[in-house]
Design a protein around this motif. Sequence first.
Motif, PDB file in Angstrom:
ATOM      1  N   VAL A 159      68.396  54.390  49.840  1.00 46.23           N
ATOM      2  CA  VAL A 159      67.899  54.796  48.538  1.00 46.23           C
ATOM      3  C   VAL A 159      68.804  54.149  47.497  1.00 46.23           C
ATOM      4  CG1 VAL A 159      69.245  56.956  48.605  1.00 46.23           C
ATOM      5  CG2 VAL A 159      67.328  56.725  47.013  1.00 46.23           C
ATOM      6  N   ALA A 160      68.190  53.480  46.529  1.00 45.09           N
ATOM      7  CA  ALA A 160      68.943  52.751  45.504  1.00 45.09           C
ATOM      8  C   ALA A 160      69.017  53.578  44.232  1.00 45.09           C
ATOM      9  CB  ALA A 160      68.284  51.406  45.216  1.00 45.09           C
ATOM     10  N   VAL A 161      70.190  53.570  43.619  1.00 44.42           N
ATOM     11  CA  VAL A 161      70.419  54.222  42.334  1.00 44.42           C
ATOM     12  C   VAL A 161      70.590  53.118  41.293  1.00 44.42           C
ATOM     13  CG1 VAL A 161      71.903  55.761  41.005  1.00 44.42           C
ATOM     14  CG2 VAL A 161      71.512  56.197  43.446  1.00 44.42           C
ATOM     15  N   VAL A 162      69.746  53.152  40.264  1.00 39.35           N
ATOM     16  CA  VAL A 162      69.736  52.084  39.261  1.00 39.35           C
ATOM     17  C   VAL A 162      70.082  52.686  37.901  1.00 39.35           C
ATOM     18  CG1 VAL A 162      68.378  50.251  38.191  1.00 39.35           C
ATOM     19  CG2 VAL A 162      67.924  50.921  40.573  1.00 39.35           C
ATOM     20  N   PRO A 163      71.277  52.421  37.367  1.00 41.81           N
ATOM     21  CA  PRO A 163      71.626  52.937  36.037  1.00 41.81           C
ATOM     22  C   PRO A 163      70.746  52.311  34.962  1.00 41.81           C
ATOM     23  CG  PRO A 163      73.594  52.222  37.237  1.00 41.81           C
ATOM     24  CD  PRO A 163      72.405  51.715  37.994  1.00 41.81           C
ATOM     25  N   LEU A 164      70.345  53.104  33.984  1.00 42.30           N
ATOM     26  CA  LEU A 164      69.600  52.612  32.835  1.00 42.30           C
ATOM     27  C   LEU A 164      70.497  52.427  31.620  1.00 42.30           C
ATOM     28  CD1 LEU A 164      66.339  54.747  33.143  1.00 42.30           C
ATOM     29  CD2 LEU A 164      66.777  52.432  33.982  1.00 42.30           C
ATOM     30  N   LYS A 165      71.688  52.954  31.681  1.00 45.01           N
ATOM     31  CA  LYS A 165      72.725  52.732  30.686  1.00 45.01           C
ATOM     32  C   LYS A 165      74.064  52.850  31.419  1.00 45.01           C
ATOM     33  CE  LYS A 165      71.373  56.206  28.175  1.00 45.01           C
ATOM     34  NZ  LYS A 165      71.256  57.313  27.169  1.00 45.01           N
ATOM     35  N   PRO A 166      75.106  52.225  30.934  1.00 45.88           N
ATOM     36  CA  PRO A 166      76.381  52.282  31.660  1.00 45.88           C
ATOM     37  C   PRO A 166      76.917  53.707  31.749  1.00 45.88           C
ATOM     38  CG  PRO A 166      76.405  50.502  30.045  1.00 45.88           C
ATOM     39  CD  PRO A 166      75.175  51.339  29.757  1.00 45.88           C
ATOM     40  N   PHE A 167      77.493  54.031  32.888  1.00 47.64           N
ATOM     41  CA  PHE A 167      78.272  55.259  32.980  1.00 47.64           C
ATOM     42  C   PHE A 167      79.482  55.128  32.047  1.00 47.64           C
ATOM     43  CE2 PHE A 167      76.258  54.972  37.232  1.00 47.64           C
ATOM     44  CZ  PHE A 167      75.615  56.204  37.277  1.00 47.64           C
ATOM     45  N   ASP A 173      69.095  58.183  32.054  1.00 45.34           N
ATOM     46  CA  ASP A 173      70.391  57.623  32.451  1.00 45.34           C
ATOM     47  C   ASP A 173      70.283  56.768  33.708  1.00 45.34           C
ATOM     48  OD1 ASP A 173      71.981  59.003  30.422  1.00 45.34           O
ATOM     49  OD2 ASP A 173      71.461  60.818  31.520  1.00 45.34           O
ATOM     50  N   PHE A 174      69.335  57.100  34.591  1.00 44.47           N
ATOM     51  CA  PHE A 174      69.201  56.374  35.853  1.00 44.47           C
ATOM     52  C   PHE A 174      67.824  56.623  36.438  1.00 44.47           C
ATOM     53  CE2 PHE A 174      70.137  60.608  37.211  1.00 44.47           C
ATOM     54  CZ  PHE A 174      69.590  60.750  38.479  1.00 44.47           C
ATOM     55  N   ILE A 175      67.453  55.763  37.387  1.00 48.05           N
ATOM     56  CA  ILE A 175      66.295  56.000  38.232  1.00 48.05           C
ATOM     57  C   ILE A 175      66.703  55.734  39.666  1.00 48.05           C
ATOM     58  CG2 ILE A 175      64.555  55.460  36.488  1.00 48.05           C
ATOM     59  CD1 ILE A 175      64.319  52.666  37.773  1.00 48.05           C
ATOM     60  N   THR A 176      65.858  56.120  40.599  1.00 44.75           N
ATOM     61  CA  THR A 176      66.109  55.826  42.014  1.00 44.75           C
ATOM     62  C   THR A 176      64.853  55.239  42.629  1.00 44.75           C
ATOM     63  OG1 THR A 176      65.494  58.106  42.626  1.00 44.75           O
ATOM     64  CG2 THR A 176      67.839  57.644  42.274  1.00 44.75           C
ATOM     65  N   SER A 180      66.565  42.782  38.668  1.00 43.64           N
ATOM     66  CA  SER A 180      67.319  43.642  39.581  1.00 43.64           C
ATOM     67  C   SER A 180      68.240  44.622  38.881  1.00 43.64           C
ATOM     68  CB  SER A 180      68.158  42.771  40.526  1.00 43.64           C
ATOM     69  OG  SER A 180      69.116  42.018  39.787  1.00 43.64           O
ATOM     70  N   ASN A 181      68.416  44.484  37.560  1.00 45.49           N
ATOM     71  CA  ASN A 181      69.373  45.330  36.854  1.00 45.49           C
ATOM     72  C   ASN A 181      68.901  45.517  35.415  1.00 45.49           C
ATOM     73  OD1 ASN A 181      71.523  46.599  35.640  1.00 45.49           O
ATOM     74  ND2 ASN A 181      73.083  45.206  36.418  1.00 45.49           N
ATOM     75  N   PRO A 182      68.356  46.690  35.081  1.00 44.64           N
ATOM     76  CA  PRO A 182      67.793  46.892  33.737  1.00 44.64           C
ATOM     77  C   PRO A 182      68.827  46.884  32.625  1.00 44.64           C
ATOM     78  CG  PRO A 182      67.744  48.929  35.008  1.00 44.64           C
ATOM     79  CD  PRO A 182      68.133  47.842  35.965  1.00 44.64           C
ATOM     80  N   ILE A 183      70.119  46.938  32.964  1.00 38.02           N
ATOM     81  CA  ILE A 183      71.151  46.882  31.937  1.00 38.02           C
ATOM     82  C   ILE A 183      71.513  45.436  31.608  1.00 38.02           C
ATOM     83  CG2 ILE A 183      73.578  47.463  31.448  1.00 38.02           C
ATOM     84  CD1 ILE A 183      73.246  49.969  33.068  1.00 38.02           C
ATOM     85  N   PRO A 217      73.653  48.560  40.003  1.00 40.38           N
ATOM     86  CA  PRO A 217      72.917  49.408  40.946  1.00 40.38           C
ATOM     87  C   PRO A 217      73.645  49.493  42.285  1.00 40.38           C
ATOM     88  CG  PRO A 217      71.437  47.865  39.841  1.00 40.38           C
ATOM     89  CD  PRO A 217      72.837  47.435  39.493  1.00 40.38           C
ATOM     90  N   PHE A 218      73.464  50.622  42.975  1.00 40.00           N
ATOM     91  CA  PHE A 218      74.091  50.779  44.284  1.00 40.00           C
ATOM     92  C   PHE A 218      73.149  51.484  45.235  1.00 40.00           C
ATOM     93  CE2 PHE A 218      75.365  54.424  41.684  1.00 40.00           C
ATOM     94  CZ  PHE A 218      75.176  55.518  42.515  1.00 40.00           C
ATOM     95  N   LYS A 219      73.450  51.375  46.527  1.00 39.12           N
ATOM     96  CA  LYS A 219      72.592  51.933  47.559  1.00 39.12           C
ATOM     97  C   LYS A 219      73.364  52.919  48.420  1.00 39.12           C
ATOM     98  CE  LYS A 219      71.388  48.083  49.540  1.00 39.12           C
ATOM     99  NZ  LYS A 219      70.680  47.160  50.448  1.00 39.12           N
ATOM    100  N   ILE A 220      72.661  53.933  48.897  1.00 45.95           N
ATOM    101  CA  ILE A 220      73.202  54.876  49.886  1.00 45.95           C
ATOM    102  C   ILE A 220      72.375  54.684  51.152  1.00 45.95           C
ATOM    103  CG2 ILE A 220      73.640  57.288  50.451  1.00 45.95           C
ATOM    104  CD1 ILE A 220      73.762  57.783  47.386  1.00 45.95           C
ATOM    105  N   ASP A 221      73.040  54.274  52.218  1.00 45.56           N
ATOM    106  CA  ASP A 221      72.345  53.904  53.450  1.00 45.56           C
ATOM    107  C   ASP A 221      71.839  55.126  54.204  1.00 45.56           C
ATOM    108  OD1 ASP A 221      72.715  51.123  53.135  1.00 45.56           O
ATOM    109  OD2 ASP A 221      74.759  51.272  53.910  1.00 45.56           O
ATOM    110  N   LEU A 222      70.701  54.931  54.859  1.00 49.10           N
ATOM    111  CA  LEU A 222      70.056  55.968  55.661  1.00 49.10           C
ATOM    112  C   LEU A 222      69.843  55.444  57.078  1.00 49.10           C
ATOM    113  CD1 LEU A 222      67.338  56.897  53.001  1.00 49.10           C
ATOM    114  CD2 LEU A 222      69.566  57.997  53.306  1.00 49.10           C
ATOM    115  N   LYS A 223      69.707  56.360  58.033  1.00 49.22           N
ATOM    116  CA  LYS A 223      69.525  55.980  59.432  1.00 49.22           C
ATOM    117  C   LYS A 223      68.199  56.544  59.950  1.00 49.22           C
ATOM    118  CE  LYS A 223      71.760  56.358  63.972  1.00 49.22           C
ATOM    119  NZ  LYS A 223      72.933  56.919  64.711  1.00 49.22           N
ATOM    120  N   PHE A 224      67.367  55.644  60.490  1.00 47.99           N
ATOM    121  CA  PHE A 224      66.053  56.044  60.977  1.00 47.99           C
ATOM    122  C   PHE A 224      65.870  55.626  62.423  1.00 47.99           C
ATOM    123  CE2 PHE A 224      65.599  55.249  56.409  1.00 47.99           C
ATOM    124  CZ  PHE A 224      65.044  56.447  55.982  1.00 47.99           C
ATOM    125  N   ALA A 225      65.069  56.395  63.137  1.00 50.59           N
ATOM    126  CA  ALA A 225      64.667  56.002  64.481  1.00 50.59           C
ATOM    127  C   ALA A 225      63.645  54.875  64.393  1.00 50.59           C
ATOM    128  CB  ALA A 225      64.062  57.197  65.213  1.00 50.59           C
TER     129      ALA A 225
END
Length: 801
Positions: free
Chosen positions: A161-169, A151-154, A711-714, A91-99
């Motif tokens: 926002v986290a991207v969680v693969p449900l099967k390997p790319f 294939d994935f969930i978020t 933490s990792n469904p695979i 799984p990986f994350k894409i960072d966001l910026k908030f006030a």
Amino acid sequence: MKKMLLSLAVASALAGCGSEDTLEEIKTETPAVIPQSTVVFDPSNGAVSVPNDLLFSGTQDGTLVIPGEGDDYSSPQLALGALDGWSTQTPFKIDLKFAAGVSLDATSAATPGSVRIFEVVMGADQSSQTCAPVPAGIACEFVKELSFGVDFITQGSGDAVAVVPLKPFTQGRSYITVLTTGLKDSEGRSIASSSTYALASGEEPLVTPEQKSLQAVLNSYENVIVGNTDLNKDDIIYSAAMTMQSAGEVLSTIKSILAASLQEPSLPTPAVQIPDQPLITVGQLFAMQGMQNVPAMFNAVSYEKGSVLLPNYLKTPEGTELSDLNDVYWQGACDNAIAVMGYKEKVGEAFPEQPLSADDALCHALSGGLLRDLGLDDKRHLTKYNKIPKVQSIANVPVQVTKPSDLATLNAIRGQLGLPAMSMPAGGWPVVILQHGITSKKEDMLALSGALSLQGFATVAIDHPNHGERGIDVDLDGVDDFNASTGSVLAYMNLNSLLVARDNLRQSAADLLGLRLALNFAQDAELNTLDVSFVGHSLGAVVAPAFLATTNAPLAAQVDPLFKVNTVALASGGGGVASFLVESGSFGSFIQGSVLAGAGTAESLAFGAFLQDGALASCADYISNQQAYVGCSFAAFSAELAALGDTTGLANIKSLITEFAFAAQTALDAGDASNYAMRVKDLNIPVYTGVVVGDGAQNKADTVIPPTVASNPIAGTMPLALLMGATVTSQPQMTQAPQSYLVRFSKGHHGTLLTPAANLSAGATAQDSAAANMEMQQQVAAYLKSKGTVLAVTNTDVIAQ
């Protein structure tokens, strides 16, 4: 060369365009305006979420370029600089910026469409005539969109926002992750692009060549998506490409070289040598080791020792400290293809078409001229551009062989079990290769030889590298300096250098490839080496998919039978090594404590002081065992922070462990079982998997390799079995065609396949463990005997329904 690599000076690509703070105009007049929530993307200040192919910028060998990268790859982050892509499964994350006071709307983060992922073909891909001449880094062709929920969930993860693969790319393929305006903040507003991304992805012409290059890359991402989907550019707030590692290509090359040795005299062909020796039985061996009341069937099984010469791709350490193992990872025998192509373009007709040395000739011959040994590449990282590993030494590996010997005794026991009498088949006994677990040894697998002999199998086994008789005695004092069976587990699962841990896994798989071929030349008429099965326990089950996917892959009609494995039984293994180690009941606290101790953060310094003082109050009993003491101390330190209400400290530690798991899994990926599992399924290899899931009360689930990982469904045992095509069942099965099965045991523990002994720390009593041991061994033996058409379930009291 220019077609192979795109020069992207990421750090300076937006020089002169300003940074996030200078470009983001926020009015302060009344009424107050809450600053817009944005995606973090500011390459000039190092703010880029990974995975991201922009980190290939400036590569000279097709590997990622990591800030601070040098010659030392022991750090988990720097280890990424030796890889030709990202992890297929973590799984990986894409960072966001908030006030202040604003956060991510978690519902929008988990809603299909907010994040979309597309498979594409990138420039310089030689498999596509259209894309081959396009510069690398440019998105060239659309392939397909991945399916949310399949294939994935978020999901939301703090300010990310986290991207969680449900099967390997798919290994070696490229994907573009797109964030859309469907992603909202807690104010109900669509999250926006960073001003940096908006400028670089816009149509307005930029100034410098570096800026134009980055703009071309981002525009190519968006154009290939907009041109083939329902999205338009106004929907896209962020896009990033990620190319997956080429896991498996190096092992495939090793198999090809082994196969070539059958016709090429300069390449040695491995052969199992079994010298004449006084024959003893497995039962006699057990008695010599002090076992009481040895079951009669073991006295009907012969035991022999042999050897096989196998190529060792791991360098020999020069010292006796664990740190001396940090640089023994695999390296290429040749210069990488990118360096060779660049040199050829540079010198033109002066390029030496004919080899200049024996090593150069070998590289030339094995690669069809694509690789050379001209001193152009000092790193020699193994990638899709450099697939031939260097043989560092030839290992004389001890081999253990058992065969049914006293048929009168075995047939008497078979009669008691309602089985007909047996005799040795005309072609010899079918063979089962056995592979043991971590910190174990090949002799421990003898516990299976009785049940397998009752079904008419011979067995063959070797030790993993740095285990058993394959320990390393650097100073030649007669005592192994590195041996995971008798010393530290880090001698194999090297957390101090993850590239070494990866290549220990690959060496185990390569050894099994060599052993499988070598069986054909054992010159023992009692062994049918064209009828071979496999059993792996724990680590043996972890390395099995890499071995199986490679050994059964079609190569040539005349050699395929020499490598083929018919049927497989695995117990207590798993995929997603980094994820399951971090959450392991046995190893998790030690690993997390080790990561925290070496992090250098405020929490790390506090933990270091706690190890010296505070931990003694609750962990003094473990002071003589570093692994146990660090694990106990980490659990005590975390409990103390929780008692103090230090949620910030706990969150920082969790974030640190998450970052480690991402880097560690990426570094380990080429040796990880999950990357080979679907190949095993595609090759129609029948695989039985046994796993202890516990009874929900006293008997715990496997405490070493967890059946599943939160933490990792695979990751874990069960996801691996499902990726290999298993059907979950608790009932007997009989089919015409071979099938794969996953059987979940309610009783027993991690070692139940091999021992009837209790494990009170896992809640497994002696009675339940013995019953589960008998059931699991009988299931394995019958499944292999039927070549995957029969699953014998006789004691449902130990099976989870």
